[in-house]
Design a protein around this motif. Structure first.
Motif, PDB file in Angstrom:
ATOM      1  N   TYR A   8      -0.698  -8.138   7.632  1.00 52.47           N
ATOM      2  CA  TYR A   8       0.430  -8.361   8.541  1.00 52.47           C
ATOM      3  C   TYR A   8       0.053  -8.159  10.006  1.00 52.47           C
ATOM      4  CZ  TYR A   8       1.396  -3.280   9.012  1.00 52.47           C
ATOM      5  OH  TYR A   8       1.318  -1.942   9.278  1.00 52.47           O
ATOM      6  N   MET A  47      18.641   2.701  -6.071  1.00 53.19           N
ATOM      7  CA  MET A  47      18.170   3.084  -7.412  1.00 53.19           C
ATOM      8  C   MET A  47      19.025   4.176  -8.049  1.00 53.19           C
ATOM      9  SD  MET A  47      16.693   6.315  -7.341  1.00 53.19           S
ATOM     10  CE  MET A  47      15.686   6.159  -8.788  1.00 53.19           C
ATOM     11  N   SER A  70       0.797  -1.227   0.000  1.00 53.24           N
ATOM     12  CA  SER A  70       0.000   0.000   0.000  1.00 53.24           C
ATOM     13  C   SER A  70       0.830   1.278   0.000  1.00 53.24           C
ATOM     14  CB  SER A  70      -0.936   0.001   1.217  1.00 53.24           C
ATOM     15  OG  SER A  70      -0.212  -0.392   2.369  1.00 53.24           O
ATOM     16  N   LEU A  85      19.473  -3.125  -3.971  1.00 55.75           N
ATOM     17  CA  LEU A  85      19.428  -2.098  -5.013  1.00 55.75           C
ATOM     18  C   LEU A  85      19.383  -0.715  -4.387  1.00 55.75           C
ATOM     19  CD1 LEU A  85      18.745  -1.022  -7.970  1.00 55.75           C
ATOM     20  CD2 LEU A  85      16.355  -1.294  -7.307  1.00 55.75           C
ATOM     21  N   GLY A 101       4.211   3.919  -1.278  1.00 50.40           N
ATOM     22  CA  GLY A 101       4.611   4.533  -2.552  1.00 50.40           C
ATOM     23  C   GLY A 101       5.216   3.508  -3.492  1.00 50.40           C
ATOM     24  N   ILE A 102       6.166   2.725  -2.986  1.00 47.74           N
ATOM     25  CA  ILE A 102       6.798   1.682  -3.795  1.00 47.74           C
ATOM     26  C   ILE A 102       5.788   0.580  -4.120  1.00 47.74           C
ATOM     27  CG2 ILE A 102       8.428  -0.261  -3.612  1.00 47.74           C
ATOM     28  CD1 ILE A 102      10.049   2.147  -4.159  1.00 47.74           C
ATOM     29  N   LYS A 118      -6.953  -2.300   6.918  1.00 50.14           N
ATOM     30  CA  LYS A 118      -7.683  -1.208   6.245  1.00 50.14           C
ATOM     31  C   LYS A 118      -7.371  -1.107   4.747  1.00 50.14           C
ATOM     32  CE  LYS A 118      -4.248   2.379   7.421  1.00 50.14           C
ATOM     33  NZ  LYS A 118      -3.131   1.515   7.785  1.00 50.14           N
ATOM     34  N   ASN A 119      -6.244  -1.675   4.323  1.00 48.56           N
ATOM     35  CA  ASN A 119      -5.830  -1.519   2.917  1.00 48.56           C
ATOM     36  C   ASN A 119      -6.036  -2.771   2.064  1.00 48.56           C
ATOM     37  OD1 ASN A 119      -4.923   1.173   3.102  1.00 48.56           O
ATOM     38  ND2 ASN A 119      -3.033   0.491   4.075  1.00 48.56           N
ATOM     39  N   ILE A 133      15.462  -3.403  -1.156  1.00 51.62           N
ATOM     40  CA  ILE A 133      15.789  -1.973  -1.257  1.00 51.62           C
ATOM     41  C   ILE A 133      15.931  -1.377   0.146  1.00 51.62           C
ATOM     42  CG2 ILE A 133      14.803  -1.602  -3.553  1.00 51.62           C
ATOM     43  CD1 ILE A 133      12.295  -0.433  -2.152  1.00 51.62           C
ATOM     44  N   HIS A 150       2.719   5.257   7.041  1.00 51.90           N
ATOM     45  CA  HIS A 150       1.445   4.631   6.667  1.00 51.90           C
ATOM     46  C   HIS A 150       0.771   5.312   5.484  1.00 51.90           C
ATOM     47  CE1 HIS A 150       1.669   1.776   9.881  1.00 51.90           C
ATOM     48  NE2 HIS A 150       2.039   2.768  10.685  1.00 51.90           N
ATOM     49  N   ALA A 151       1.563   5.937   4.624  1.00 51.92           N
ATOM     50  CA  ALA A 151       0.959   6.565   3.438  1.00 51.92           C
ATOM     51  C   ALA A 151       0.356   5.482   2.549  1.00 51.92           C
ATOM     52  CB  ALA A 151       2.025   7.345   2.676  1.00 51.92           C
ATOM     53  N   SER A 188      -1.921  -3.789   5.975  1.00 47.42           N
ATOM     54  CA  SER A 188      -2.776  -3.929   7.165  1.00 47.42           C
ATOM     55  C   SER A 188      -4.245  -4.001   6.740  1.00 47.42           C
ATOM     56  CB  SER A 188      -2.533  -2.755   8.132  1.00 47.42           C
ATOM     57  OG  SER A 188      -2.976  -1.560   7.541  1.00 47.42           O
TER      58      SER A 188
HETATM   59  N1  LIG Z   1      17.115   1.431  -1.999  1.00 48.61           N
HETATM   60  C1  LIG Z   1      16.420   2.294  -2.722  1.00 48.61           C
HETATM   61  O1  LIG Z   1      16.860   2.765  -3.788  1.00 48.61           O
HETATM   62  C2  LIG Z   1      15.052   2.710  -2.252  1.00 48.61           C
HETATM   63  C3  LIG Z   1      14.226   3.464  -3.093  1.00 48.61           C
HETATM   64  C4  LIG Z   1      12.939   3.783  -2.652  1.00 48.61           C
HETATM   65  C5  LIG Z   1      12.515   3.382  -1.397  1.00 48.61           C
HETATM   66  N2  LIG Z   1      13.361   2.680  -0.602  1.00 48.61           N
HETATM   67  C6  LIG Z   1      12.888   2.211   0.724  1.00 48.61           C
HETATM   68  O2  LIG Z   1      11.758   1.383   0.526  1.00 48.61           O
HETATM   69  C7  LIG Z   1      10.876   1.487   1.619  1.00 48.61           C
HETATM   70  C8  LIG Z   1       9.449   1.685   1.108  1.00 48.61           C
HETATM   71  O3  LIG Z   1       9.345   2.959   0.495  1.00 48.61           O
HETATM   72  P1  LIG Z   1       7.924   3.611   0.254  1.00 48.61           P
HETATM   73  O4  LIG Z   1       8.130   4.837  -0.557  1.00 48.61           O
HETATM   74  O5  LIG Z   1       6.958   2.584  -0.218  1.00 48.61           O
HETATM   75  O6  LIG Z   1       7.531   3.995   1.767  1.00 48.61           O
HETATM   76  P2  LIG Z   1       6.100   4.443   2.324  1.00 48.61           P
HETATM   77  O7  LIG Z   1       5.256   4.946   1.218  1.00 48.61           O
HETATM   78  O8  LIG Z   1       6.363   5.323   3.481  1.00 48.61           O
HETATM   79  O9  LIG Z   1       5.473   3.073   2.871  1.00 48.61           O
HETATM   80  C9  LIG Z   1       4.316   3.166   3.636  1.00 48.61           C
HETATM   81  C10 LIG Z   1       3.550   1.869   3.580  1.00 48.61           C
HETATM   82  O10 LIG Z   1       4.246   0.844   4.287  1.00 48.61           O
HETATM   83  C11 LIG Z   1       3.257  -0.045   4.810  1.00 48.61           C
HETATM   84  N3  LIG Z   1       3.811  -0.814   5.929  1.00 48.61           N
HETATM   85  C12 LIG Z   1       4.374  -0.314   7.050  1.00 48.61           C
HETATM   86  N4  LIG Z   1       4.785  -1.355   7.842  1.00 48.61           N
HETATM   87  C13 LIG Z   1       4.464  -2.499   7.190  1.00 48.61           C
HETATM   88  C14 LIG Z   1       4.642  -3.890   7.469  1.00 48.61           C
HETATM   89  N5  LIG Z   1       5.234  -4.318   8.597  1.00 48.61           N
HETATM   90  N6  LIG Z   1       4.202  -4.799   6.564  1.00 48.61           N
HETATM   91  C15 LIG Z   1       3.605  -4.395   5.416  1.00 48.61           C
HETATM   92  N7  LIG Z   1       3.398  -3.094   5.094  1.00 48.61           N
HETATM   93  C16 LIG Z   1       3.845  -2.156   5.964  1.00 48.61           C
HETATM   94  C17 LIG Z   1       2.138   0.860   5.235  1.00 48.61           C
HETATM   95  O11 LIG Z   1       0.927   0.129   5.193  1.00 48.61           O
HETATM   96  P3  LIG Z   1      -0.100   0.184   6.442  1.00 48.61           P
HETATM   97  O12 LIG Z   1      -0.543   1.606   6.581  1.00 48.61           O
HETATM   98  O13 LIG Z   1      -1.159  -0.772   6.019  1.00 48.61           O
HETATM   99  O14 LIG Z   1       0.705  -0.267   7.641  1.00 48.61           O
HETATM  100  C18 LIG Z   1       2.185   1.992   4.202  1.00 48.61           C
HETATM  101  O15 LIG Z   1       1.199   1.867   3.211  1.00 48.61           O
HETATM  102  C19 LIG Z   1      11.381   2.633   2.490  1.00 48.61           C
HETATM  103  O16 LIG Z   1      12.053   2.103   3.591  1.00 48.61           O
HETATM  104  C20 LIG Z   1      12.383   3.348   1.595  1.00 48.61           C
HETATM  105  O17 LIG Z   1      13.414   3.954   2.320  1.00 48.61           O
HETATM  106  C21 LIG Z   1      14.613   2.337  -0.989  1.00 48.61           C
END
Ligand SMILES: NC(=O)c1ccc[n+]([C@@H]2O[C@H](COP(=O)([O-])OP(=O)(O)OC[C@H]3O[C@@H](n4cnc5c(N)ncnc54)[C@H](OP(=O)(O)O)[C@@H]3O)[C@@H](O)[C@H]2O)c1
Length: 335
Positions: free
Chosen positions: A196, A281, A155, A279, A157-158, A180-181, A236, A324-325, A178
């Motif tokens: 989860y 990016m 749910s 990775l 950004g990624i 709700k999603n 990532i 939780h976005a 979770s």
């Molecule tokens: N290495 C790279 O190049 C790279 C690039 C981009 C991102 N990243 C990393 O990738 C991660 C994800 O990025 P993002 O942009 O998707 O972050 P985000 O948008 O902040 O992710 C939020 C989401 O994570 C979910 N979540 C939180 N805890 C969870 C769990 N235990 N199990 C399942 N879902 C869970 C939440 O769902 P609920 O509200 O339902 O809990 C929410 O929808 C971050 O840590 C970021 O730093 C790394």
């Protein structure tokens, strides 16, 4: 020009302020973008909090934000690919970081025209998460039709981009989120959803060809418990590997420490003839062009949780930092 600046390491509310800074000067292979929209990513709040200090200290005041969409305002003397007035988007190079600003530089090679059917807000939600996931699932994992993929945090950004891309590639998608999603991620294309808060994905058994580890921590090693023999794990968030350490130009000592820490993960992978890659990016305009086509064909749609005004960008980052976005958090820099 107005730009949101990080003034020190610390909490989001006390470490960011809007400042007036000079408009950047364009070099030969660069363009200057008149920013319309930008979006935040977790790296932005992690940098403010000092989580990236090991990768190099920030000199303050420093810009913030890596995603931009807007209109080409000026082009460098060698630029033929874009002209003044083009609508473009980019995950800008690290040396230009600061897309929460009225004007932003981007290298031509990191830039593409925005998807013709999307607004600036929608386009700004794409570059960093789109490129990361394209590089993870297409370039590294080579996810293909009929394969089973586990995408953590479907749910976010990624995750919202990853579910749609994996589905487009013909894979069977399982994701975690979770309660709700659940229906939200199903609508995006997840065939199976694991809540989860009440279920454990480890109960799935060794059924996945690919695990996209977006959570790190225990989830990285646990990936191998649900992976088929000869499967692929792309992380990532988890253990950094030596390829990435070199790519990031980390010093030799840190590279050695990273190689040492990664031993456990590679041991687990080799036991199963599986592969593991971390990775980090990279900006890539050619891939943004391919991604734009996926939006234009309707294969992927933009998912924005909230859109904030420029004057509310600190609140936008606060909101994203809660973890939780539901999709992306966008900031409208100008109307
Ligand atoms: N290495 C790279 O190049 C790279 C690039 C981009 C991102 N990243 C990393 O990738 C991660 C994800 O990025 P993002 O942009 O998707 O972050 P985000 O948008 O902040 O992710 C939020 C989401 O994570 C979910 N979540 C939180 N805890 C969870 C769990 N235990 N199990 C399942 N879902 C869970 C939440 O769902 P609920 O509200 O339902 O809990 C929410 O929808 C971050 O840590 C970021 O730093 C790394």
């Amino acid at each position: 020009m107005k730009s949101l600046m990080i003034t020190k390491y610390g909490d989001i509310n006390s470490s960011l302020e809007e400042q007036d800074i000079p408009k950047p000067l364009v070099e030969a292979n660069q363009i200057l973008i008149r920013t319309y929209s930008s979006s935040f990513n977790p790296i932005d709040h992690m940098i403010v909090k000092g989580d990236y200090k090991a990768m190099g200290k920030v000199s303050f005041p420093a810009g913030i934000g890596r995603d931009v969409s807007g209109i080409v305002e000026e082009v460098g003397k060698n630029v033929r690919k874009f002209k003044i007035g083009d609508k473009v988007y980019s995950r800008i190079n690290e040396s230009f970081v600061g897309t929460m600003a009225e004007y932003v530089l981007s290298n031509v090679k990191d830039t593409a025209l925005i998807p013709s059917n999307l607004s600036f807000d929608e386009s700004a939600s794409i570059p960093l998460v789109g490129l990361t996931t394209y590089q993870a699932l297409v370039d590294i994992a080579k996810l293909s039709k009929g394969e089973n993929v586990l995408i953590h945090a479907g749910s976010g950004g990624i995750g919202t981009f990853a579910i749609q891309l994996a589905k487009h590639l013909g894979a069977n998608v399982t994701t975690t989120t979770s309660t709700k999603n659940i229906s939200f991620v199903k609508e995006l294309g997840a065939g199976k959803v694991i809540d989860y808060t009440s279920q454990n994905y480890l109960d799935e058994g060794s059924v996945f060809d690919v695990v996209y580890d977006t959570l790190g921590g225990n989830h990285t090693m646990d990936s191998f418990k649900v992976l088929k023999d000869e499967g692929r794990v792309v992380s990532i968030k988890g253990t950094v590997d030596s390829i990435t350490a070199k790519q990031l130009g980390l010093n030799k000592l840190i590279q050695m420490i990273i190689a040492f820490q990664a031993r456990k993960v590679f041991k687990a992978a080799s036991k199963m003839n599986a592969s593991y890659r971390f990775l980090y990016m990279s900006p890539n305009g050619e891939q943004l062009k391919k991604i734009a086509k996926l939006y234009e064909s309707g294969a992927i749609k933009p998912i924005i949780d909230k859109t904030y005004k420029f004057s509310e960008s600190i609140q936008a980052l606060e909101y994203l930092s809660k973890g939780h976005a539901k999709g992306k958090v966008v900031v409208k820099i100008r109307e």
